[in-house]
Design an enzyme around this catalytic site. Structure first.
Site, short mmCIF file in Angstrom:
data_model
loop_
_atom_site.label_atom_id
_atom_site.label_comp_id
_atom_site.label_asym_id
_atom_site.label_seq_id
_atom_site.Cartn_x
_atom_site.Cartn_y
_atom_site.Cartn_z
N HIS A 96 20.66 -58.40 0.12
CA HIS A 96 21.47 -58.47 -1.10
C HIS A 96 21.39 -57.14 -1.84
O HIS A 96 22.41 -56.56 -2.21
CB HIS A 96 20.99 -59.63 -1.99
CG HIS A 96 21.45 -59.53 -3.42
ND1 HIS A 96 22.75 -59.75 -3.80
CD2 HIS A 96 20.77 -59.22 -4.55
CE1 HIS A 96 22.85 -59.58 -5.11
NE2 HIS A 96 21.66 -59.25 -5.59
N ASP A 125 46.06 -34.12 -3.18
CA ASP A 125 45.18 -35.00 -2.40
C ASP A 125 43.76 -34.51 -2.63
O ASP A 125 43.52 -33.57 -3.39
CB ASP A 125 45.54 -34.93 -0.90
CG ASP A 125 45.03 -36.15 -0.14
OD1 ASP A 125 43.89 -36.57 -0.41
OD2 ASP A 125 45.78 -36.70 0.68
N TRP A 161 14.71 -54.05 -1.20
CA TRP A 161 15.62 -52.91 -1.04
C TRP A 161 14.90 -51.59 -1.29
O TRP A 161 15.39 -50.53 -0.93
CB TRP A 161 16.85 -53.03 -1.94
CG TRP A 161 16.67 -52.52 -3.33
CD1 TRP A 161 16.18 -53.22 -4.39
CD2 TRP A 161 16.99 -51.22 -3.83
NE1 TRP A 161 16.15 -52.43 -5.51
CE2 TRP A 161 16.65 -51.20 -5.20
CE3 TRP A 161 17.53 -50.05 -3.27
CZ2 TRP A 161 16.82 -50.07 -6.00
CZ3 TRP A 161 17.70 -48.93 -4.08
CH2 TRP A 161 17.35 -48.95 -5.43
N SER A 189 27.69 -40.61 4.73
CA SER A 189 28.98 -40.93 4.12
C SER A 189 29.00 -40.51 2.65
O SER A 189 29.96 -39.88 2.18
CB SER A 189 29.26 -42.42 4.27
OG SER A 189 30.28 -42.82 3.39
N SER A 190 27.93 -40.82 1.93
CA SER A 190 27.88 -40.47 0.51
C SER A 190 27.89 -38.96 0.32
O SER A 190 28.57 -38.44 -0.57
CB SER A 190 26.61 -41.03 -0.13
OG SER A 190 26.66 -42.41 -0.15
N HIS A 273 15.57 -42.99 -8.67
CA HIS A 273 15.98 -43.02 -10.07
C HIS A 273 17.31 -42.32 -10.30
O HIS A 273 18.19 -42.89 -10.94
CB HIS A 273 14.91 -42.55 -11.05
CG HIS A 273 15.25 -43.04 -12.40
ND1 HIS A 273 15.00 -44.35 -12.78
CD2 HIS A 273 15.95 -42.49 -13.41
CE1 HIS A 273 15.52 -44.54 -13.96
NE2 HIS A 273 16.09 -43.45 -14.38
N GLU A 275 19.53 -42.21 -8.22
CA GLU A 275 20.45 -43.18 -7.61
C GLU A 275 20.93 -44.21 -8.64
O GLU A 275 22.08 -44.61 -8.66
CB GLU A 275 19.74 -43.88 -6.44
CG GLU A 275 20.45 -45.11 -5.88
CD GLU A 275 21.72 -44.80 -5.14
OE1 GLU A 275 21.90 -43.64 -4.74
OE2 GLU A 275 22.54 -45.72 -4.96
N TYR A 277 21.36 -43.69 -11.72
CA TYR A 277 22.38 -43.05 -12.55
C TYR A 277 23.67 -42.82 -11.77
O TYR A 277 24.75 -42.82 -12.34
CB TYR A 277 21.84 -41.76 -13.17
CG TYR A 277 20.84 -42.12 -14.25
CD1 TYR A 277 21.28 -42.52 -15.50
CD2 TYR A 277 19.48 -42.14 -13.99
CE1 TYR A 277 20.39 -42.91 -16.47
CE2 TYR A 277 18.58 -42.53 -14.96
CZ TYR A 277 19.04 -42.92 -16.19
OH TYR A 277 18.16 -43.33 -17.14
N SER A 288 34.93 -44.75 -20.98
CA SER A 288 35.41 -43.70 -21.88
C SER A 288 36.91 -43.48 -21.73
O SER A 288 37.53 -42.85 -22.59
CB SER A 288 34.68 -42.38 -21.60
OG SER A 288 33.30 -42.56 -21.77
N HIS A 322 8.17 -43.87 -13.56
CA HIS A 322 8.10 -45.06 -14.41
C HIS A 322 8.33 -46.34 -13.60
O HIS A 322 8.12 -47.43 -14.12
CB HIS A 322 9.04 -44.97 -15.62
CG HIS A 322 10.49 -45.01 -15.30
ND1 HIS A 322 11.42 -44.26 -15.97
CD2 HIS A 322 11.19 -45.70 -14.39
CE1 HIS A 322 12.61 -44.49 -15.47
NE2 HIS A 322 12.50 -45.37 -14.51
N HIS A 323 8.74 -46.18 -12.34
CA HIS A 323 8.80 -47.34 -11.46
C HIS A 323 7.43 -47.63 -10.85
O HIS A 323 7.27 -48.58 -10.10
CB HIS A 323 9.79 -47.09 -10.32
CG HIS A 323 11.20 -46.86 -10.80
ND1 HIS A 323 12.10 -47.88 -10.94
CD2 HIS A 323 11.85 -45.74 -11.18
CE1 HIS A 323 13.25 -47.40 -11.38
NE2 HIS A 323 13.12 -46.10 -11.54
N THR A 348 21.59 -41.54 -23.67
CA THR A 348 22.26 -42.78 -23.33
C THR A 348 22.75 -43.48 -24.59
O THR A 348 23.86 -44.01 -24.64
CB THR A 348 21.31 -43.71 -22.55
OG1 THR A 348 20.62 -42.94 -21.57
CG2 THR A 348 22.08 -44.82 -21.86
N LYS A 351 25.94 -42.06 -26.02
CA LYS A 351 27.17 -42.54 -25.40
C LYS A 351 27.65 -43.82 -26.06
O LYS A 351 28.83 -43.96 -26.41
CB LYS A 351 26.94 -42.81 -23.92
CG LYS A 351 26.80 -41.54 -23.13
CD LYS A 351 26.66 -41.82 -21.67
CE LYS A 351 26.93 -40.58 -20.88
NZ LYS A 351 28.33 -40.16 -20.90
N ARG A 470 8.78 -61.13 -9.36
CA ARG A 470 10.05 -61.08 -8.63
C ARG A 470 9.80 -61.29 -7.14
O ARG A 470 8.69 -61.21 -6.67
CB ARG A 470 10.76 -59.76 -8.90
CG ARG A 470 10.07 -58.57 -8.32
CD ARG A 470 10.61 -57.27 -8.87
NE ARG A 470 11.84 -56.87 -8.19
CZ ARG A 470 12.23 -55.58 -8.08
NH1 ARG A 470 11.52 -54.62 -8.63
NH2 ARG A 470 13.34 -55.27 -7.46
#
Lengths: 555, 57, 187, 382
Positions: A96, A125, A161, A189-190, A273, A275, A277, A288, A322-323, A348, A351, A470
């Protein structure tokens, strides 16, 4: 790699300026001899078609990943081993996460980028159309491999994950090497997509459009693309080290051979991290674009939005640990990551304040894209605030790896990023299909989604605070009520997404109110000069752009 | 150069005065801003790290 | 192809060169992160790893004003039928003083096998102040079936050890060595 | 396009629901909506930090959403609102950057102070080494030569729903960790296999156990009682089934308990020398089997092939020739599979009993006994 621009037919009359009310001018077809049917989609180099492919792929993955989430929620509906066995449960939570992150949210944003960036900057294009085709088709291959691991002996990935070593290396199922291959393909790909986007934005803007004249969606994607270039190699490196550990006897992450399992986490989160963002910055760009349209007022603080996006991106490289507050970092490191994480909340917050200042003294109406955007602002802010709570290291000892964290990042990603993607779909569907999305279905979709998503994730704050870890398939009795609520909400949210499919099908079959070029009253930007639906080839001649008149940063 | 540093500093806070913003718009190349941004991030890291070191002792 | 288009194409080529360069740099950075991490850990004691080569005795005076409690913890891991025991749980040493601790290895299995003791120090800030002159953990050990061997650890606590730290725990985990196949160990 | 009214009403309802939930969460601190304040000074400090930051977040949310919803309400196009034309204001931007910054700095100060206390493990009275195993905890009282495993105490029948679930479903163990109140206890953490995390909310300790590395933490428990927790880091299949139970008792009770444990160890040692009857072995073996083996090989020995082979009618377990291989597998594990080595986990009596049980249960008819003395001979040093 030779860059190649799409050929520019001379006899072609470019569309410029407003063609309000104009129906689709049929001029896409006569360009080249195009293959038809399946082959056409397989070989297409057109940014709009590739964008569509990306988004349809993302939608498919959203449903596959969502089904897995519902299997998880079904098991958690009540305590006990009721529906699936723990091995399968772990595979479902892992798949998932992987599918939603790499298969749904990222491709959906790349699809939006493909569709919108060229038409927002007045380019014919993407800069590298063939590469574009290649980077899309890597994804179906990657995810076919990933999904096929579920049918291999020992099952698919079952280590979350975040695939922490050594659970994913020494103790991983035999299919782990295929998982690594799939991740490599998705990563390539990315990266290719990011290179293409950067090349397009930096080189193909219509004359006179400076960087500070670009729509914010383009800005956020430019920064996101740089983030991708910076961190995807790190992911590739980590999974390569895993592969070596598993198959070639190295011990990067194995203490037995002098390695360090914590190194894995440092490397993973150094990728992970930014990622996070990558999955939210384009959403900022979408909101926006939509909020000013329906507030009929220019975006407040365009420049500070750009600056805030850039500083969020830079700061995202220095907050990764921080993870990892519970892995036993020394006090100084713990303090450093606590402070830097708290500071990232500032841009943040800027915004959110800018969006609200945009609403303030506007002339606000509540069309479907606006509803999703407003819900995004509220729900994303809830996710942001719980993020501030998580940043406080000593308190994080209690939150870490509980459902509070699950609630936090789902608030950022589902009522956050996913809602922004839905908002974008409702906002640009008239441009893509030529008809407005069905309002009744859309409203039902919106309200059921809002209720479903909050019913799913809000109680998770409480089950987490009450002590539920979790990634567990079975839980103590005091968590039963919250989990039942979450499961009901999850099914409500999941099923109501079928309404979205209905909306899209109606649009594709052109059932609905015809949209003019300027589909929304207050919308600004080059894409609204194109007829709806936008023809296959647009802006072969760069459109006129006068910064004093057209720039979002004009005075 | 000083101007670029000031702008980047302002960017970190998300605040920039009108006049400076206009000036930033005039320069077409983003590279000075990007390089300065990265350097300032390093400076930021050092500052936060020394604050953390000070707080830990 | 007109001038503008040529210019654009050159721009795209330039951008691609630069992004590819950035990509290569990032790949290099990722590879460099592994040794960098080790260096970083050694400098800051991030992960409690001690140096894996013998160090020389640091000169300077023995700091008799304080005594550090050094505690030993030993573990064996699955797949190696060995036992590892320390002679004492704790010894007290002055910073700067050279001390000796004895450890006993036993192979209780039926075959000759090899193992290696992996050290870890807590609190991790103490790791880089834990200087080992001689240790069985520097290389792998072989034991015949049923063999018992006593091995010494000669160490010194660096007088630079931060004032707040007055107890160090040194944990040895004994891991099997040898061919690693399919992620599990042969024994 | 459509009217605001249903939208506004819905949002209002939603806000009220949120607000009441949040309210309830904050007030009913003991009702399982919120963090427990816990029973140590650190846990209480963490709890008050949590509540402060929570209320600050609520206040920020009220202000931000208040302005937002008021703007949505007051500047509706349907009410004829005309858009203003401002799009920046440096003063306002400076304020809304500076204020959050100040709030965050104000938060960082107490957080730093608490963190420093958490890191001060000096001068502990008792050291306990906690080792994570797939899927059980092992506790070693470093100074006492006392160690034991702590397994899930909830019977499988409750998990499978064949029996009503007890009050402490999945939060109960067979051998709880016993500690005295009022003493500084230093925990050392490591792992045997993958990363686990030892978490007891009432003590506000959550620390990863990492194979090959050692971590530490400490606590002083003020109130006697039983405090429960769980593994908090995904560690494989039975991650949900490795709870923690800490029993904090008075010093006297603790000393008695220590004495009791020592006696039991002595009895066990004596037991490994004497001859056991078939019934004794089968009886003990069944308990050991259900705790350590049944999760994979199933209570009826049917296994889950191909990953976990069936033991029922397994040639190794019904023939005399298979006996050595059988003992070897239990003692040292099976390479290339998830069968772990139990020589370091179980006592010799347990190993002998469980092997005997496997050879004589569910219709297996090897008929032989494996004596503890036999095992201890195999494991002996010389």
């Amino acid at each position: 790699m030779v860059p190649e621009l799409p050929p520019r037919p001379d006899k072609h009359q470019a569309i410029s300026d407003t063609a309000a009310g104009g129906s689709a001018v049929d001029q896409g077809g006569h360009h080249h001899e195009q293959p038809t049917g399946l082959l056409r989609w397989l070989l297409t180099t057109n940014h709009k078609e590739i964008g569509t492919l990306y988004m349809l792929f993302a939608l498919l993955m959203f449903f596959i990943g969502g089904t897995m989430a519902l299997i998880v929620r079904a098991e958690l509906f009540q305590p006990g081993m009721t529906f699936v066995v723990p091995e399968f449960f772990n595979q479902m939570t892992t798949m998932h996460g992987l599918i939603m992150v790499f298969g749904a949210i990222m491709p959906a944003f790349v699809g939006l980028a493909n569709w919108l960036i060229p038409v927002q900057i007045g380019a014919p294009d993407m800069a590298l159309p063939r590469l574009n085709n290649f980077s899309f088709w890597l994804l179906p291959v990657s995810f076919t491999i990933l999904l096929s691991t579920l049918f291999m002996e020992g099952g698919g990935p079952n280590f979350g994950w975040t695939f922490y070593a050594p659970l994913s290396t020494t103790y991983g199922p035999p299919s782990t090497s295929f998982f690594i291959l799939a991740m490599h393909l998705a990563g390539i790909s990315s990266i290719l997509g990011a290179i293409n986007i950067i090349a397009t934005i930096l080189n193909l803007r219509t004359p006179n459009m400076r960087l500070m004249d670009m729509p914010l969606f383009v800005w956020t994607w430019l920064i996101t693309a740089f983030l991708l270039i910076a961190v995807m190699p790190v992911l590739a490196g980590v999974i390569t080290m895993m592969l070596l550990d598993i198959n070639f006897g190295t011990s990067f992450f194995d203490a037995a051979g002098g390695g360090d399992p914590v190194l894995f986490q440092h490397l993973f989160w150094f990728f992970g991290h930014p990622e996070v963002y990558i999955m939210i910055l384009p959403a900022f760009g979408i909101v926006s674009a939509i909020v000013p349209t329906f507030a009929r007022k220019r975006l407040f603080g365009y420049a500070s939005m750009v600056y805030a996006t850039a500083s969020i991106a830079l700061l995202s490289f220095v907050v990764w640990a921080h993870h990892m507050f519970t892995v036993g970092l020394p006090l100084t490191a713990q303090l450093f990551f606590m402070y830097s994480t708290m500071l990232i909340a500032v841009p943040t917050g800027v915004k959110v304040f800018n969006w609200i200042a945009t609403l303030f003294r506007g002339s606000i109406s509540f069309e479907l894209p606006m509803l999703f955007s407003l819900a995004f602002i509220v729900q994303f802010t809830i996710g942001g605030l719980s993020g501030v709570m998580l940043a406080i290291a000593p308190v994080d000892f209690q939150y870490h790896d509980t459902y509070f964290v699950v609630a936090h990042f789902h608030y950022v990603l589902v009522p956050g990023a996913v809602f922004a993607i839905l908002a974008a779909a409702y906002y640009w569907l008239p441009k893509w299909s030529g008809v407005y999305p069905n309002v009744k279905l859309g409203l039902a979709h919106f309200w059921l989604s809002v209720i479903g998503v909050n019913l799913t994730f809000f109680p998770m704050h409480f089950s987490g605070l009450a002590g539920m870890p979790r990634r567990i398939p079975d839980y103590a009795l005091q968590f039963a009520d919250f989990n039942m609520l979450s499961s009901i909400g999850g099914f409500l949210f999941g099923i109501s997404q079928l309404l979205f499919v209905a909306v899209i099908v109606l649009c594709i079959r052109k059932k609905g109110e015809k949209a003019p070029a300027q589909a929304w009253e207050g919308a600004e930007g080059l894409e609204w000069q194109l007829p709806s639906p936008a023809p296959l080839h647009t802006f072969d001649t760069p459109p006129e752009f006068i910064p004093e008149r057209d720039s979002p940063s004009r005075h | 150069m000083l101007q670029v540093i000031k702008s980047v500093l302002a960017a970190f806070l998300g605040v920039q005065s009108e006049k400076n913003r206009q000036q930033d718009f005039q320069s077409r190349s983003p590279w000075p801003f990007i390089v300065t941004g990265v350097v300032m991030t390093l400076v930021f890291v050092l500052v936060v790290a020394s604050v953390a070191r000070w707080a830990a002792s | 192809m007109n001038a503008q288009q040529r210019e654009r194409q050159q721009g795209v080529a330039r951008t691609i060169r630069r992004t590819l360069l950035a990509l290569v740099l990032m790949v290099g950075f990722t590879i460099a992160l592994v040794p960098l991490y080790d260096v970083f850990c050694e400098v800051t004691g991030l992960n409690g790893k001690t140096s894996d080569t013998a160090q020389v005795v640091a000169g300077g005076d023995v700091d008799t004003s304080r005594k550090i409690e050094v505690q030993f913890v030993t573990r064996t891991s699955a797949g190696l039928p060995w036992r590892l025991a320390s002679e004492t749980h704790t010894i007290w040493v002055h910073p700067g003083e050279v001390a000796l601790a004895r450890f006993t290895f036993m192979n209780t299995g039926l075959e000759k096998t090899s193992g290696r003791a992996v050290p870890s120090v807590s609190p991790s800030e103490g790791a880089r102040h834990f200087r080992k002159m001689e240790c069985f953990c520097f290389q792998e050990q072989w034991l015949e079936a049923g063999e018992r061997m006593e091995m010494p650890l000669v160490f010194q606590i660096d007088p630079q050890l931060p004032q707040g730290v007055n107890k160090l725990t040194l944990a040895y985990t004994l891991y099997p060595q040898g061919p690693v196949l399919g992620g599990t160990y042969e024994h | 396009m459509h009217s605001l009214l249903p939208f506004g009403r819905w949002l209002l309802v939603l806000c009220v629901i949120f607000a009441s939930q949040v309210q309830a969460a904050a007030i009913n601190t003991s009702s399982g909506w919120n963090l427990p304040p816990g029973v140590t000074s650190i846990s209480q400090e963490i709890f008050s930090l949590h509540m402060i930051i929570f209320w600050i977040c609520v206040a920020i949310a009220v202000v931000v959403f208040g302005v937002m919803f008021w703007s949505l309400f007051a500047y509706r196009k349907s009410k004829g609102a005309k858009p203003a034309n401002f799009h920046e204001n440096t003063t306002v931007e400076v304020i809304w950057t500076a204020v959050p910054l100040l709030i965050l700095i104000a938060m960082a100060i107490p957080a730093t102070a608490t963190l420093k206390k958490i890191y001060d493990t000096s001068d502990a009275d008792i050291d306990i080494l906690v080792t994570g195993y797939q899927w059980r905890w092992h506790y070693q009282y470093v100074e006492e030569d006392l160690s034991f495993f702590s397994n899930l105490g909830t019977p499988r029948s409750q998990i499978l729903g064949e029996e009503d679930k007890g009050d402490f479903y999945l939060l109960e163990v067979d051998n709880p960790l016993v500690v005295p109140v009022g003493k500084k206890i230093r925990f050392l953490f490591t792992s045997n296999d993958v990363i686990h995390a030892w978490w007891v909310p009432d003590l506000a300790i959550k620390k990863d156990t990492i194979p090959g590395f050692i971590n530490e933490s400490w606590t002083i428990i003020d109130e006697p009682g039983t405090y429960r927790g769980q593994c908090a880091e995904l560690c494989g299949r039975d991650h949900a089934y490795m709870p923690i139970e800490v029993r904090a008792v008075s010093q006297e009770t603790y000393d008695e308990w220590l004495e009791e444990q020592r006696q039991m160890l002595a009895e066990d040692a004596a037991g490994s020398q004497r001859e056991w009857t078939m019934d004794e072995l089968m009886d003990r073996g069944k308990g050991v089997y259900n705790t350590y083996c049944a999760a994979c090989h199933q209570a009826d020995g049917s296994g889950m092939p191909p990953a976990f082979p069936a033991l029922k009618n397994n040639p190794m377990m019904i023939t005399e020739e298979g006996r050595d291989a059988h003992i070897d597998a239990v003692l040292y594990g099976r390479s290339g599979t998830s069968m772990p080595a139990y020589s370091g986990t179980l006592s010799v009596a347990d190993i002998a009993a469980v092997i005997t049980y496997e050879r004589n249960a569910w219709g297996n008819d090897a008929g032989d006994r494996v004596q503890p003395s036999e095992i201890s001979e195999m494991l002996s040093d010389d």
